[in-house]
Design an enzyme around this catalytic site. Structure first.
Site, PDB file in Angstrom:
ATOM      1  N   HIS A 199      82.038  11.817 106.178  1.00 30.02           N
ATOM      2  CA  HIS A 199      82.431  12.976 105.651  1.00 30.02           C
ATOM      3  C   HIS A 199      83.463  12.785 104.656  1.00 30.02           C
ATOM      4  CE1 HIS A 199      83.727  17.292 105.150  1.00 30.02           C
ATOM      5  NE2 HIS A 199      82.668  17.703 105.771  1.00 30.02           N
ATOM      6  N   ARG A 251      86.302  23.337  99.845  1.00 32.17           N
ATOM      7  CA  ARG A 251      85.718  23.221  98.810  1.00 32.17           C
ATOM      8  C   ARG A 251      84.700  24.453  98.328  1.00 32.17           C
ATOM      9  NH1 ARG A 251      82.943  17.982  99.459  1.00 32.17           N
ATOM     10  NH2 ARG A 251      83.669  18.155 101.708  1.00 32.17           N
TER      11      ARG A 251
END
Length: 605
Positions: free
Chosen positions: A236, A256
């Site tokens: 990740h 994000r």
């Protein structure tokens, strides 16, 4: 030999995360008796770490979304080595599974007109993630746990399974011990479902909890099942990097999705520097367009921070290696900048990302509404796992089923963010359904008491060696260091061959593990059990990664940096050979049907 109590069920579920709970619910609803084993306390499964949401093409925020777009996104993210049938089932059934959760009491965030709200996430063309702030996994577990309890499923908490039992090649149950007292138990069952999660603890830096030691992978492998796609590990892009005590803890992609951007130490948004050709038509050309996308502008394209996780992680790794990283070896993730765009931005961030605000405030003394976070890649998810039939989720061992992260197929070379939670509920439901059918169609299997005794004796061997034995924590730590260094985010054959040699050495050391004292809550003994599972998983990852001589998705080789067409035609499978060695083979991928090919082609523009 210690006395072992025996329990008998039609269906035994091992693992109480999202997949295990959903499987138990489905099996219990069908009228069969169900037993549920969990390594920790009920409600503490690693599913709670999936924060951003669950992907389902409900089209609540963008009416252009549908199952075909979701299917195409999943296949492209997986670099087309996915099990296309699983990807199809997942895309079609995920919306119904989300609505089902809502009916059982899950409290999702809402749109202004009252529908389930959906957010943007990496690799998804449209806003697709149904969410509860950034605590979606917790809400999923809460809802499924309540429903499981309501149905009267028998739960055995804080139990570790040490081996599966077979009857003529068919699954017949499991041997386990309770972690509180160290007492052994035999579970007899007509069908067994593995839902044990991932294997992130094979690596030094990981978002996985202590439970993620590849138990289901190793149990299935030792029972004769095939493991597939083990080379594909998802790092990740955004784990915490500071302070050291929290290194690797997940920072949700939802940051994000809500407008957070990645910058290097020079302040540059480096993700615009490297956009893969096949994603350029769908990626924003500038920062302003990327911002508009995160705010729901249907005419805008997604920012490069929302490209697939494998690509974003490698870009971060590149910046750090080039000396453009943050002070503590990561990069900066900045959500505070949205104060330039939104009034009352601090309140907005706290409302949208409450867990992230709390996490950084408490663990790093940092206010994400005012300062950028330091983040870096962390071992997060294994795309590979037990090879299963797409429709039934049964493994190559009759009566042994698998669902969730410990199963393979749907994700191919890379998992899209948010597909994990919907994967759990779609295929957990199917595993429970087909396991209960199998149980009704087959009589009670015979429990091999000799095999159970041998498994118990092997698990107790460390106590025979006592203080003279090898320290299990040292073996585990040395394995994690070796895997992180030699089979990590960037790989090559020389280092992976070295890793194989190290794993052989660790296996010898594992044969000398020692434990002192009583069995009650003995964490050293528990670690001894975990080490054996981690060693099997690590060898499978390394051998599969050596075999795949190309770079694809979560598997990147600096000695073979490009994709190779040949490797798009098969999956890599490992199985235990007759002599006990690990055997590697290639399984051809069947041709995709025309209607699914068309769905992919429609989304290429």
């Amino acid at each position: 030999m210690p006395t072992a109590s025996t329990y008998t069920y039609d269906v035994l579920v091992i693992g109480a995360g999202g997949a295990g709970l959903r499987a138990a619910i489905e099996a219990a609803n069908s009228g069969v008796s169900v037993g549920l084993i969990c390594k920790s306390l009920l409600g503490k499964a690693h599913t709670v770490m999936a924060e951003g949401g669950m992907a389902a093409a409900m089209a609540n925020n963008d009416d252009r979304d549908n199952w075909k777009v979701h299917f195409a996104d999943t296949m492209r993210g997986g670099q087309y080595v996915n099990n296309w049938r699983m990807a199809e089932i997942h895309a079609k059934e995920a919306p119904d599974r989300v609505r089902e959760l809502e009916g059982w009491g899950a409290v999702f965030d809402r749109t202004p007109d009252g529908r389930i709200n959906q957010r943007n996430f990496g690799g998804h063309r449209y806003p697709r993630l149904a969410h509860v702030g950034d605590r979606t996994g917790l809400e999923l577990i809460r809802t499924l746990q309540d429903h499981t309890t309501y149905l009267g499923v028998t739960v055995h908490m804080e139990h570790t399974v040490i081996d599966l039992l077979l009857d003529g090649g068919r699954a017949a149950g499991a041997v386990a011990y309770d972690r509180e007292r160290g007492r052994f138990h035999i579970f007899a069952a007509k069908a067994v479902i593995l839902a044990t999660g991932g294997a992130g603890r094979a690596f030094k830096i990981t978002s996985n909890s202590w439970e993620g030691t590849g138990d289901g992978h190793a149990l299935a492998y030792r029972a004769g099942a095939e493991l597939m796609d083990m080379e594909f590990i998802q790092f990740h892009p955004t784990g915490m990097v500071w302070p050291p005590s929290v290194r690797g803890i997940l920072v949700t992609e939802g940051v994000r999705g809500e407008g957070g951007v990645l910058r290097n130490r020079e302040g540059r948004r480096f993700m615009f520097d490297d956009i893969p050709d096949n994603y350029k038509p769908q990626t924003a050309s500038d920062a302003e367009e990327g911002w508009r996308y995160t705010q729901g502008d249907k005419s805008a394209r997604r920012p490069p921070e929302l490209l697939t996780r494998d690509h974003v992680a490698r870009c971060i790794n590149r910046e750090v290696k080039a000396g453009r990283g943050s002070p503590h070896g990561g990069v900066f993730l900045d959500i505070a900048w949205i104060k330039e765009k939104l009034p009352r931005s601090a309140e907005h961030i706290k409302r949208k990302l409450p867990s992230m605000y709390h996490q950084f405030k408490e663990l790093a003394d940092l206010d994400i509404t005012k300062e950028p976070m330091e983040v870096g890649p962390t071992t997060h998810y294994i795309m590979g796992g037990i090879r299963v039939d797409a429709d039934s989720q049964m493994s190559t061992v009759p009566g042994l089923f698998a669902a969730g992260e410990c199963a393979s197929g749907i994700n191919g070379a890379n998992r899209l963010g948010g597909n994990s939670l919907s994967d759990l509920i779609v295929f957990g439901k199917r595993a429970g359904e087909y396991a209960s059918q199998y149980a009704r169609a087959n009589g009670q299997a015979r429990v091999d008491e000799g095999a159970a005794d041998r498994a118990i004796a092997q698990s107790l061997a460390p106590f025979d060696r006592g203080a003279e034995g090898e320290n299990p924590y040292n073996v585990q730590q040395d394995l994690q260091d070796a895997m992180q260094r030699l089979v990590g985010i960037v790989r090559n054959e020389v280092e992976m061959r070295e890793a194989l040699g190290r794993i052989r050495d660790f296996n010898e050391r594992a044969g000398r593990l020692g434990a002192e004292g009583h069995r009650e809550y003995h964490s050293g003994w528990h670690t001894s059990i975990d080490v054996w599972n981690l060693l099997s998983v690590s060898e499978a990852i390394t051998l599969s990664a050596i075999e795949r001589k190309e770079s694809r998705g979560g598997h990147f080789r600096e000695d073979y940096p490009e994709k190779a067409a040949e490797f798009a035609t098969f999956n890599i499978v490992v199985k235990q050979a007759g002599d006990g060695s690990m055997q590697v083979s290639r399984a051809p991928i069947p041709p995709m049907p025309d209607h699914l090919k068309q769905a992919v082609e429609e989304q290429t523009s």
